[in-house]
Design a protein around this motif. Structure first.
Motif, mmCIF file in Angstrom:
data_model
loop_
_atom_site.group_PDB
_atom_site.id
_atom_site.type_symbol
_atom_site.label_atom_id
_atom_site.label_comp_id
_atom_site.label_asym_id
_atom_site.label_seq_id
_atom_site.Cartn_x
_atom_site.Cartn_y
_atom_site.Cartn_z
ATOM 1 N N GLU A 9 0.810 -1.217 0.000
ATOM 2 C CA GLU A 9 0.000 0.000 0.000
ATOM 3 C C GLU A 9 0.849 1.274 0.000
ATOM 4 O O GLU A 9 0.475 2.271 -0.598
ATOM 5 C CB GLU A 9 -0.896 0.036 1.245
ATOM 6 C CG GLU A 9 -1.742 -1.174 1.465
ATOM 7 C CD GLU A 9 -2.369 -1.198 2.862
ATOM 8 O OE1 GLU A 9 -3.369 -1.884 3.041
ATOM 9 O OE2 GLU A 9 -1.835 -0.506 3.772
ATOM 10 N N LEU A 10 1.964 1.235 0.745
ATOM 11 C CA LEU A 10 2.802 2.423 0.956
ATOM 12 C C LEU A 10 1.915 3.593 1.390
ATOM 13 O O LEU A 10 1.109 3.438 2.291
ATOM 14 C CB LEU A 10 3.622 2.718 -0.292
ATOM 15 C CG LEU A 10 4.602 1.595 -0.700
ATOM 16 C CD1 LEU A 10 5.355 1.972 -1.959
ATOM 17 C CD2 LEU A 10 5.578 1.265 0.417
ATOM 18 N N GLY A 11 2.037 4.753 0.761
ATOM 19 C CA GLY A 11 1.290 5.912 1.232
ATOM 20 C C GLY A 11 -0.200 5.823 1.044
ATOM 21 O O GLY A 11 -0.967 6.498 1.751
ATOM 22 N N TRP A 12 -0.660 4.979 0.112
ATOM 23 C CA TRP A 12 -2.095 4.897 -0.152
ATOM 24 C C TRP A 12 -2.866 4.226 0.970
ATOM 25 O O TRP A 12 -4.080 4.459 1.115
ATOM 26 C CB TRP A 12 -2.344 4.173 -1.476
ATOM 27 C CG TRP A 12 -2.010 5.074 -2.621
ATOM 28 C CD1 TRP A 12 -0.867 5.069 -3.359
ATOM 29 C CD2 TRP A 12 -2.797 6.156 -3.102
ATOM 30 N NE1 TRP A 12 -0.894 6.081 -4.285
ATOM 31 C CE2 TRP A 12 -2.060 6.762 -4.147
ATOM 32 C CE3 TRP A 12 -4.048 6.676 -2.757
ATOM 33 C CZ2 TRP A 12 -2.548 7.863 -4.847
ATOM 34 C CZ3 TRP A 12 -4.539 7.758 -3.457
ATOM 35 C CH2 TRP A 12 -3.793 8.356 -4.491
ATOM 36 N N GLY A 13 -2.200 3.437 1.786
ATOM 37 C CA GLY A 13 -2.898 2.760 2.871
ATOM 38 C C GLY A 13 -3.444 3.703 3.918
ATOM 39 O O GLY A 13 -4.373 3.367 4.653
ATOM 40 N N VAL A 14 -2.872 4.913 3.981
ATOM 41 C CA VAL A 14 -3.272 5.879 5.020
ATOM 42 C C VAL A 14 -3.515 7.263 4.444
ATOM 43 O O VAL A 14 -3.566 8.241 5.179
ATOM 44 C CB VAL A 14 -2.199 5.955 6.138
ATOM 45 C CG1 VAL A 14 -2.165 4.673 6.948
ATOM 46 C CG2 VAL A 14 -0.813 6.234 5.550
ATOM 47 N N HIS A 15 -3.679 7.363 3.139
ATOM 48 C CA HIS A 15 -3.794 8.698 2.532
ATOM 49 C C HIS A 15 -5.010 9.464 3.019
ATOM 50 O O HIS A 15 -5.025 10.700 3.009
ATOM 51 C CB HIS A 15 -3.821 8.587 0.995
ATOM 52 C CG HIS A 15 -5.139 8.127 0.433
ATOM 53 N ND1 HIS A 15 -6.062 8.983 -0.108
ATOM 54 C CD2 HIS A 15 -5.671 6.885 0.323
ATOM 55 C CE1 HIS A 15 -7.113 8.301 -0.531
ATOM 56 N NE2 HIS A 15 -6.897 7.027 -0.272
ATOM 57 N N ASP A 16 -6.036 8.755 3.486
ATOM 58 C CA ASP A 16 -7.251 9.413 3.945
ATOM 59 C C ASP A 16 -7.246 9.695 5.440
ATOM 60 O O ASP A 16 -8.161 10.368 5.942
ATOM 61 C CB ASP A 16 -8.468 8.564 3.597
ATOM 62 C CG ASP A 16 -8.373 7.144 4.152
ATOM 63 O OD1 ASP A 16 -7.250 6.616 4.252
ATOM 64 O OD2 ASP A 16 -9.421 6.559 4.490
ATOM 65 N N ILE A 17 -6.241 9.201 6.159
ATOM 66 C CA ILE A 17 -6.206 9.435 7.609
ATOM 67 C C ILE A 17 -4.911 10.122 8.048
ATOM 68 O O ILE A 17 -4.743 10.399 9.230
ATOM 69 C CB ILE A 17 -6.383 8.126 8.398
ATOM 70 C CG1 ILE A 17 -5.307 7.094 8.020
ATOM 71 C CG2 ILE A 17 -7.776 7.556 8.166
ATOM 72 C CD1 ILE A 17 -5.389 5.817 8.845
ATOM 73 N N ALA A 18 -4.019 10.397 7.113
ATOM 74 C CA ALA A 18 -2.803 11.176 7.365
ATOM 75 C C ALA A 18 -2.035 10.675 8.579
ATOM 76 O O ALA A 18 -1.721 11.432 9.503
ATOM 77 C CB ALA A 18 -3.159 12.656 7.547
ATOM 78 N N ASP A 19 -1.734 9.365 8.575
ATOM 79 C CA ASP A 19 -0.984 8.777 9.686
ATOM 80 C C ASP A 19 0.008 7.780 9.111
ATOM 81 O O ASP A 19 -0.285 6.594 8.989
ATOM 82 C CB ASP A 19 -1.940 8.096 10.668
ATOM 83 C CG ASP A 19 -1.212 7.489 11.855
ATOM 84 O OD1 ASP A 19 -0.024 7.815 12.051
ATOM 85 O OD2 ASP A 19 -1.826 6.685 12.584
ATOM 86 N N ASP A 20 1.192 8.279 8.738
ATOM 87 C CA ASP A 20 2.169 7.415 8.080
ATOM 88 C C ASP A 20 3.423 7.187 8.904
ATOM 89 O O ASP A 20 4.483 6.872 8.355
ATOM 90 C CB ASP A 20 2.554 7.994 6.720
ATOM 91 C CG ASP A 20 3.211 9.367 6.818
ATOM 92 O OD1 ASP A 20 3.326 9.887 7.951
ATOM 93 O OD2 ASP A 20 3.612 9.913 5.768
ATOM 94 N N ALA A 21 3.299 7.296 10.242
ATOM 95 C CA ALA A 21 4.482 7.142 11.103
ATOM 96 C C ALA A 21 5.077 5.746 11.035
ATOM 97 O O ALA A 21 6.243 5.554 11.386
ATOM 98 C CB ALA A 21 4.113 7.483 12.551
ATOM 99 N N HIS A 22 4.315 4.767 10.585
ATOM 100 C CA HIS A 22 4.807 3.386 10.499
ATOM 101 C C HIS A 22 5.653 3.156 9.253
ATOM 102 O O HIS A 22 6.305 2.120 9.141
ATOM 103 C CB HIS A 22 3.626 2.422 10.500
ATOM 104 C CG HIS A 22 2.644 2.673 9.403
ATOM 105 N ND1 HIS A 22 1.802 3.757 9.388
ATOM 106 C CD2 HIS A 22 2.366 1.985 8.258
ATOM 107 C CE1 HIS A 22 1.056 3.736 8.303
ATOM 108 N NE2 HIS A 22 1.380 2.670 7.595
ATOM 109 N N LEU A 23 5.630 4.085 8.305
ATOM 110 C CA LEU A 23 6.336 3.925 7.041
ATOM 111 C C LEU A 23 7.714 4.562 7.091
ATOM 112 O O LEU A 23 7.937 5.562 7.784
ATOM 113 C CB LEU A 23 5.534 4.572 5.902
ATOM 114 C CG LEU A 23 4.146 3.995 5.629
ATOM 115 C CD1 LEU A 23 3.422 4.858 4.592
ATOM 116 C CD2 LEU A 23 4.242 2.559 5.154
ATOM 117 N N SER A 24 8.638 4.017 6.329
ATOM 118 C CA SER A 24 9.970 4.612 6.225
ATOM 119 C C SER A 24 9.936 5.785 5.257
ATOM 120 O O SER A 24 9.005 5.937 4.457
ATOM 121 C CB SER A 24 10.977 3.568 5.747
ATOM 122 O OG SER A 24 10.710 3.205 4.406
ATOM 123 N N ASP A 25 10.935 6.628 5.316
ATOM 124 C CA ASP A 25 11.019 7.756 4.397
ATOM 125 C C ASP A 25 11.120 7.247 2.964
ATOM 126 O O ASP A 25 11.998 6.434 2.639
ATOM 127 C CB ASP A 25 12.229 8.625 4.723
ATOM 128 C CG ASP A 25 12.100 9.339 6.063
ATOM 129 O OD1 ASP A 25 10.954 9.435 6.574
ATOM 130 O OD2 ASP A 25 13.133 9.771 6.608
#
Length: 318
Positions: free
Chosen positions: A12-28
């Motif tokens: 999913e990368l950024g699309w998994g959370v694009h609607d909730i703006a919470d990507d702290a679990h993802l790497s840069d």
């Protein structure tokens, strides 16, 4: 007795959370996720273990202007940067798709919808647009349409929409949280992993999984996200052994019942040095048990063919 095991992984990368703006679990820029995807693909090639990779359709794009013509809510695509894979690799990942596609192992690239929509919470027109767009991208990027879908956040899609898009198999979750808090905690940490037999229902094969990622351990960090504090007090090696035992017992249950086990995770879940040794060791165990004739490892597409060839169809009134 011969059990069957299916492994699926959500990309999913950024699309998994694009609607909730919470990507702290993802790497840069998804650097760690891509690195561990490479390690996973290398290991699968060495062992010939296939995985169903469930990819958000927009990740197959190499670029876009951010202006999509779908019948979505007005702000749905606000997080789409409208750039390209070099500028925003969390929103475009044709390189990851190509890496999966070009490996000798017969992995499957499934759809996870085009933009990670909740399939039972959007209009029929929106879901039709999403699946049609995905199938066009799969033809262009993968070389063939997909027959498999993993709906985002376990929201079940309407059967008619799947059939219209030529989708034949869907992964659905079964909620076991009603077993009580202590039973739920035991299931998460030590198992047993529930065993659900796939079924052919109204023309679509359903394969069932847990609501929580089962291929990775909830007691260990998931990507960059730390586990609950009460797990962190336990030694890492002990938690890793618990998960290895959990996965081994999940396969045991499938073998002993001549049944099926579907284990899954997100790509980001495995992208750290805490989860990787468990995954690495389990893949070796699974391959050894397959080679010994105990178990078959089937992608969702292969499972689809198997179930259609063996199971009677269930007809519902829905």
């Amino acid at each position: 007795m011969t059990g069957t095991v299916t492994l699926s992984m959500e990309v999913e990368l950024g699309w998994g959370v694009h609607d909730i703006a919470d990507d702290a679990h993802l790497s840069d820029d998804g650097v760690a996720e891509r690195a561990y995807l490479g390690r996973l693909l290398d290991r699968c090639d060495a062992l010939n273990v296939p995985i169903s990779f469930d990819v958000v359709g927009h990740l197959l794009e190499s670029d876009c202007d951010g202006d999509h013509d779908g019948p979505h809510a007005g702000d749905w695509f606000d997080a789409d940067p409208g750039t390209d894979a070099m500028a925003d690799p969390l929103f475009y990942a044709p390189d990851a798709v190509e890496a999966i596609r070009d490996r000798p192992t017969d992995h499957e690239i499934c759809t996870h919808t085009y933009s990670h929509v909740n399939c039972d919470d959007v209009s029929a027109a929106t879901l039709d647009w999403e699946l049609s767009r995905c199938q066009r991208l799969h033809r262009r990027r993968v070389g063939t349409e997909t027959v498999s879908i993993v709906p985002p956040r376990h929201h079940p899609p309407p059967r008619a929409a799947l059939l219209d898009a030529d989708i034949e198999v869907v992964r659905l979750s079964r909620d076991t949280s009603d077993r009580g808090q202590l039973s739920r905690l035991k299931e998460l940490v030590a198992g047993p992993h529930p065993t659900f037999e796939p079924r052919l229902v109204d023309g679509v094969v359903e394969t069932y999984c847990t609501t929580y990622p089962s291929l990775t351990a909830s007691t260990l960090p998931l990507g960059k996200q730390d586990p609950p504090a009460y797990f962190s007090s336990l030694p890492v090696a002990f938690r890793q052994r618990l998960q290895r035992a959990y996965l081994g017992r999940a396969v045991d249950a499938a073998v002993e019942s001549d049944g099926h086990c579907h284990l899954w995770s997100h790509l980001y879940d495995v992208a750290n040095e805490y989860q990787w040794p468990v995954i690495d060791g389990f893949l070796s165990e699974l391959a050894a048990r397959r080679d010994a004739g105990e178990v078959q490892v089937l992608t969702m597409a292969a499972l689809n063919d198997r179930v259609r060839g063996r199971a009677p169809e269930v007809t519902t009134s829905v």
